[in-house]
Write a protein that holds these residues in place. Structure first.
Motif, PDB file in Angstrom:
ATOM      1  N   VAL A  33       0.832  -1.202   0.000  1.00 50.64           N
ATOM      2  CA  VAL A  33       0.000   0.000   0.000  1.00 50.64           C
ATOM      3  C   VAL A  33       0.868   1.254   0.000  1.00 50.64           C
ATOM      4  CG1 VAL A  33      -1.598   1.366   1.412  1.00 50.64           C
ATOM      5  CG2 VAL A  33      -2.020  -1.072   1.050  1.00 50.64           C
ATOM      6  N   VAL A  90      -8.458   4.001  -7.923  1.00 49.85           N
ATOM      7  CA  VAL A  90      -8.159   3.272  -6.683  1.00 49.85           C
ATOM      8  C   VAL A  90      -6.688   3.418  -6.336  1.00 49.85           C
ATOM      9  CG1 VAL A  90      -7.943   0.966  -5.687  1.00 49.85           C
ATOM     10  CG2 VAL A  90     -10.065   1.619  -6.818  1.00 49.85           C
ATOM     11  N   THR A  94      -5.172   5.545  -3.039  1.00 49.02           N
ATOM     12  CA  THR A  94      -4.270   5.029  -2.007  1.00 49.02           C
ATOM     13  C   THR A  94      -3.408   6.148  -1.444  1.00 49.02           C
ATOM     14  OG1 THR A  94      -4.185   2.919  -3.183  1.00 49.02           O
ATOM     15  CG2 THR A  94      -2.504   3.298  -1.497  1.00 49.02           C
ATOM     16  N   TRP A 247     -10.873   6.747  -1.812  1.00 50.59           N
ATOM     17  CA  TRP A 247     -11.710   5.556  -1.678  1.00 50.59           C
ATOM     18  C   TRP A 247     -13.090   5.914  -1.155  1.00 50.59           C
ATOM     19  CZ3 TRP A 247      -7.271   2.523   1.155  1.00 50.59           C
ATOM     20  CH2 TRP A 247      -6.313   2.133   0.205  1.00 50.59           C
ATOM     21  N   PHE A 267     -14.443  -2.372  -5.533  1.00 52.73           N
ATOM     22  CA  PHE A 267     -12.989  -2.286  -5.450  1.00 52.73           C
ATOM     23  C   PHE A 267     -12.480  -1.247  -4.452  1.00 52.73           C
ATOM     24  CE2 PHE A 267     -13.666  -4.281  -9.660  1.00 52.73           C
ATOM     25  CZ  PHE A 267     -13.005  -5.470  -9.398  1.00 52.73           C
ATOM     26  N   PRO A 268     -13.041  -0.034  -4.407  1.00 51.60           N
ATOM     27  CA  PRO A 268     -12.602   0.874  -3.327  1.00 51.60           C
ATOM     28  C   PRO A 268     -12.980   0.362  -1.945  1.00 51.60           C
ATOM     29  CG  PRO A 268     -14.406   1.849  -4.574  1.00 51.60           C
ATOM     30  CD  PRO A 268     -13.943   0.653  -5.343  1.00 51.60           C
ATOM     31  N   SER A 271     -10.513  -2.271  -0.955  1.00 49.96           N
ATOM     32  CA  SER A 271      -9.220  -1.627  -0.658  1.00 49.96           C
ATOM     33  C   SER A 271      -9.193  -1.095   0.766  1.00 49.96           C
ATOM     34  CB  SER A 271      -8.966  -0.481  -1.652  1.00 49.96           C
ATOM     35  OG  SER A 271      -8.903  -0.960  -2.981  1.00 49.96           O
ATOM     36  N   THR A 275      -6.796  -2.843   3.747  1.00 47.48           N
ATOM     37  CA  THR A 275      -5.783  -1.971   4.351  1.00 47.48           C
ATOM     38  C   THR A 275      -5.993  -1.840   5.858  1.00 47.48           C
ATOM     39  OG1 THR A 275      -5.605  -0.713   2.284  1.00 47.48           O
ATOM     40  CG2 THR A 275      -4.727   0.309   4.270  1.00 47.48           C
TER      41      THR A 275
END
Length: 302
Positions: A33, A90, A94, A247, A267-268, A271, A275
Motif C-alpha cells: 500500500v 483506486v 491510495t 476511496w 474495489f474501493p 481496498s 488496508t
C-alpha cells in the motif's frame, strides 16, 4: 546498555512478526500500500501522470462513451459514472488515504505526547487543565466531532488532516500521560534531577524512550482508524474535493449505481477493508511483542 536494550526490542518485534503468518501478510500488504501511494505521488507530481496513463488510463480523464463499463482488459476494474478508470483512481486514492492517515496521526501523536508528558510531569493545576480539555474533546463521538470541525473549516485534504488530528490528539495524550505517570517515579528520574538535568531533557531523553511501547501500538491502530475516518468523511461529502481520487469519495459516488455497476463500489470498498485489516493485525502483533502482558484485543473503531 540502552543500545543493547533497543536492539533486543527490535529483534523481539521482528521474531514476533516472522512467527505470526497473519502479521507477515499484514506487513506485506501495508508495504504494498505504501509503495502504491509513493508511486502515485511521484507519478502525479514529478511525471505528470505519464506512468499511470501508459499502464492504465488517466485517473482524472472522463470519457462519456465509456461510462459504467464492466471489468475488461482495457479497464481491469471497470469505469465509473463519468467514464474514468476505476483501477487508476483506486491506485491514486491510495495516496490520499495514506497521506491523510500518516500526516494526521503523526501530528496527533506529537501533540498528544507533548500534552501527556507535560501534564503528567508537572501534575496539579497543569494536569487538571490539560486533561479536562482532552475530556471535552473525548466527550464527542469522533466522527461527529470531525464532521463539526469540517463544517467550520470547509472541505479539502488539509482541513481533513486538521480535523482528524484534533480528534485523535486526546487519545495519544491519555496514553502518553499514563505512561509518563508510571515512569516519573522511577529512580532514574530522581537521579537525573539530582544531577541537575533540566525538565525538558528529563522528559525527552529519560522518560520518552521508556514510554514509546504503548504509543507505538496506539499509532498503528490509529492509522487504521484515520483511514476509515477519511473515507467516512469523504463518503459523507465533507472530506476531500469530489475530483480528488479517494476511496471514500468513490464509494459515495457509487451509491446510485450499486445495482447496475457492482465494480464501482466493490474495489474501493475492498481496498479500505484490506488496508484497515492489515494495520489491525500488524498492530496486534506489535502489541504482543512490545507488551506481552497486555495480550491481544484488537483495535477500537471510530
Amino acid at each position: 546498555m540502552e543500545q543493547q536494550a533497543h536492539v533486543t526490542t527490535k529483534q523481539r518485534v521482528l521474531r514476533q512478526i516472522l512467527a505470526d503468518p497473519l502479521a507477515m501478510v499484514g506487513g506485506s500488504v501495508i508495504a504494498l500500500v505504501f509503495a502504491v501511494a509513493i508511486f502515485s505521488a511521484v507519478d502525479q507530481f514529478l511525471l505528470e501522470r505519464r506512468l499511470i496513463t501508459a499502464l492504465l488510463n488517466d485517473p482524472y480523464a472522463t470519457n462519456r462513451e465509456a461510462r459504467l463499463l464492466g471489468p475488461s482488459v482495457e479497464y481491469p476494474m471497470g469505469t465509473d459514472h463519468q467514464g474514468r478508470d476505476v483501477m487508476a483512481r483506486v491506485i491514486y486514492g491510495t495516496r490520499t488515504s495514506i497521506f491523510v492517515g500518516v500526516t494526521a496521526v503523526t501530528t496527533a501523536a506529537v501533540f498528544g505526547i507533548l500534552i501527556g508528558a507535560v501534564t503528567a510531569y508537572y501534575g496539579n493545576l497543569t494536569d487538571m487543565i490539560g486533561m479536562r480539555a482532552m475530556d471535552v474533546l473525548l466527550a464527542f463521538p469522533a466522527i461527529l466531532l470531525a464532521i463539526g470541525l469540517l463544517a467550520v473549516f470547509g472541505r479539502g485534504i488539509t482541513n481533513v488532516i486538521i480535523a482528524i488530528t484534533i480528534v485523535y490528539t486526546p487519545i495519544f495524550a491519555r496514553v502518553a500521560r499514563s505512561e509518563f505517570l508510571s515512569e516519573k517515579s522511577e529512580e532514574y528520574v530522581d537521579a537525573a534531577r539530582v544531577i541537575g538535568y533540566p525538565d525538558r531533557r528529563i522528559m525527552i531523553r529519560e522518560l520518552l524512550p521508556n514510554c514509546l511501547t504503548s504509543i507505538t501500538v496506539q499509532f498503528t491502530f490509529s492509522l487504521a482508524l484515520a483511514i476509515i475516518a477519511e473515507a467516512s468523511l469523504s463518503f459523507l461529502g465533507v472530506g476531500v474535493s469530489p475530483i480528488t481520487p479517494s476511496w471514500g469519495m468513490m464509494l459515495s459516488q457509487a451509491r446510485d449505481y450499486m445495482t447496475i455497476a457492482w465494480w464501482f463500489s466493490l474495489f474501493p470498498g475492498v481496498s479500505i477493508a484490506i488496508t484497515v485489516f492489515s494495520f489491525n493485525i500488524l498492530g496486534d502483533s506489535l502489541r504482543d511483542a512490545l507488551d506481552p502482558e497486555e495480550g491481544s484485543g484488537g483495535g477500537g473503531m471510530i
